[in-house]
Design a protein around this motif. Structure first.
Motif, PDB file in Angstrom:
ATOM      1  N   UNK A   1      28.228 -37.915 -38.786  1.00 37.54           N
ATOM      2  CA  UNK A   1      28.479 -36.745 -37.966  1.00 37.54           C
ATOM      3  C   UNK A   1      27.944 -35.508 -38.683  1.00 37.54           C
TER       4      UNK A   1
ATOM      5  N   UNK B   1      22.777 -21.339 -33.518  1.00 36.85           N
ATOM      6  CA  UNK B   1      23.325 -20.266 -32.692  1.00 36.85           C
ATOM      7  C   UNK B   1      24.426 -19.544 -33.465  1.00 36.85           C
TER       8      UNK B   1
ATOM      9  N   UNK C   1      27.760 -17.012 -32.771  1.00 39.80           N
ATOM     10  CA  UNK C   1      28.677 -16.508 -31.769  1.00 39.80           C
ATOM     11  C   UNK C   1      29.665 -15.565 -32.437  1.00 39.80           C
TER      12      UNK C   1
ATOM     13  N   UNK D   1      33.656 -14.037 -31.837  1.00 37.82           N
ATOM     14  CA  UNK D   1      34.900 -14.220 -31.090  1.00 37.82           C
ATOM     15  C   UNK D   1      35.894 -13.151 -31.521  1.00 37.82           C
TER      16      UNK D   1
ATOM     17  N   UNK E   1      37.142 -15.216 -25.708  1.00 35.66           N
ATOM     18  CA  UNK E   1      36.246 -16.364 -25.832  1.00 35.66           C
ATOM     19  C   UNK E   1      35.041 -16.024 -26.704  1.00 35.66           C
ATOM     20  N   UNK E   2      34.127 -16.945 -26.772  1.00 42.35           N
ATOM     21  CA  UNK E   2      32.976 -16.782 -27.646  1.00 42.35           C
ATOM     22  C   UNK E   2      31.837 -16.078 -26.925  1.00 42.35           C
TER      23      UNK E   2
ATOM     24  N   UNK F   1      31.032 -17.378 -35.691  1.00 42.10           N
ATOM     25  CA  UNK F   1      30.786 -18.818 -35.786  1.00 42.10           C
ATOM     26  C   UNK F   1      29.291 -19.091 -35.704  1.00 42.10           C
TER      27      UNK F   1
ATOM     28  N   UNK G   1      22.763 -27.310 -33.170  1.00 40.09           N
ATOM     29  CA  UNK G   1      22.477 -28.173 -32.042  1.00 40.09           C
ATOM     30  C   UNK G   1      22.137 -29.559 -32.544  1.00 40.09           C
TER      31      UNK G   1
ATOM     32  N   UNK H   1      26.834 -29.241 -29.489  1.00 46.17           N
ATOM     33  CA  UNK H   1      27.010 -28.208 -30.498  1.00 46.17           C
ATOM     34  C   UNK H   1      28.065 -28.619 -31.508  1.00 46.17           C
TER      35      UNK H   1
ATOM     36  N   UNK I   1      30.220 -26.725 -34.354  1.00 48.25           N
ATOM     37  CA  UNK I   1      30.564 -25.384 -34.792  1.00 48.25           C
ATOM     38  C   UNK I   1      31.010 -25.376 -36.247  1.00 48.25           C
ATOM     39  N   UNK I   2      30.706 -24.295 -36.922  1.00 51.78           N
ATOM     40  CA  UNK I   2      31.226 -24.074 -38.254  1.00 51.78           C
ATOM     41  C   UNK I   2      32.691 -23.681 -38.205  1.00 51.78           C
ATOM     42  N   UNK I   3      33.246 -23.480 -39.373  1.00 61.39           N
ATOM     43  CA  UNK I   3      34.664 -23.182 -39.501  1.00 61.39           C
ATOM     44  C   UNK I   3      34.990 -21.746 -39.120  1.00 61.39           C
TER      45      UNK I   3
END
Lengths: 110, 119
Positions: free
Chosen positions: A1, A33, A35, A37, A42-43, A88, A92, A98, A100-102
């Motif tokens: 993963x 990407x 983002x 928040x 939301x993002x 974040x 991809x 997606x 996502x990071x922490x």
């Protein structure tokens, strides 16, 4: 993963200062990407980086991508209070999934 | 243009009760995602639809979670029965293209989320 790591996890910085958030990922990907928040919201998409060496800038934020190092950076220039949020990165993976990071929680102090 | 719409915004239920969330993606977006976001963490994908087909549900706890996307537009996510550990924000996102017809600049657009609290 595929694993995505961000650092720092928490960042407190004074207005007017510069800082960089790092996003490392564990496998080959040519799309990344960023983002934002806000608390309870939301993002919101900030940047889409699509190739090695890509650099995007919007206001006081600049994002870059080094696919060979599997690293993206989000640089903050002359921080202002309005930039306080959690940021974040997302990589991809296969099949348009997606990962996502922490997240990096940024607080800009007056 | 309207963004991704989700309802309800908040839901409080007791454990073992059922709950359902609804999502209406951006018009014309073929791909729809359901994510779960625990406090202080990034979103984790539960299921991805391309049109009406679930193409990735490997992270969906199938013993209690189910989802559907009838006619390839709106989607519902259901939990039955809910457990304490299901408390989280459930986010819906959509993107324009399917994986077979990826556009170079595709990104995912997120709805406001449903905050679920299981007591």
């Amino acid at each position: 993963e595929l694993k995505v790591e961000q650092n720092p996890l928490f960042l407190s910085m004074q207005e007017g200062k510069n800082y960089t958030i790092y996003c490392n990922y564990s496998t080959t990907s040519d799309r990344l990407y960023w983002y934002r928040q806000d608390p309870g919201k939301s993002l919101e998409s900030l940047f889409v980086l699509l190739s090695n060496g890509a650099v995007k800038q919007e206001g006081r934020l600049m994002a870059s991508l080094d696919t060979k190092a599997r690293l993206s950076t989000l640089h903050i220039t002359a921080a202002v209070h309005d930039l306080s949020a959690t940021y974040f990165c997302a990589v991809d993976g296969a099949g348009n999934q997606f990962y996502f990071g922490t997240g990096t929680s940024l607080t800009v102090i007056p | 243009e309207a963004g991704v719409v989700q309802s309800p915004r908040y839901k409080i239920i007791e454990k073992k009760q059922p709950v359902a969330f609804w999502c209406n993606p951006i018009s014309g977006h073929n791909t729809l995602y359901w994510y779960r976001q625990n406090l202080g963490q990034g979103p984790e994908l539960l299921i991805r639809y391309e049109n009406e087909e679930a193409v990735d549900d490997s992270q969906l706890p199938k013993d209690r979670f189910s989802a559907e996307r009838l006619k390839g537009v709106d989607s519902t996510l259901k939990i039955q029965p809910a457990e304490l550990g299901d408390s989280a924000v459930y986010l819906c996102a959509s993107s324009p293209s399917t994986s077979g017809g990826r556009q170079k600049t595709d990104t995912q657009y997120f709805g406001p989320g449903t905050r679920l609290t299981v007591l």
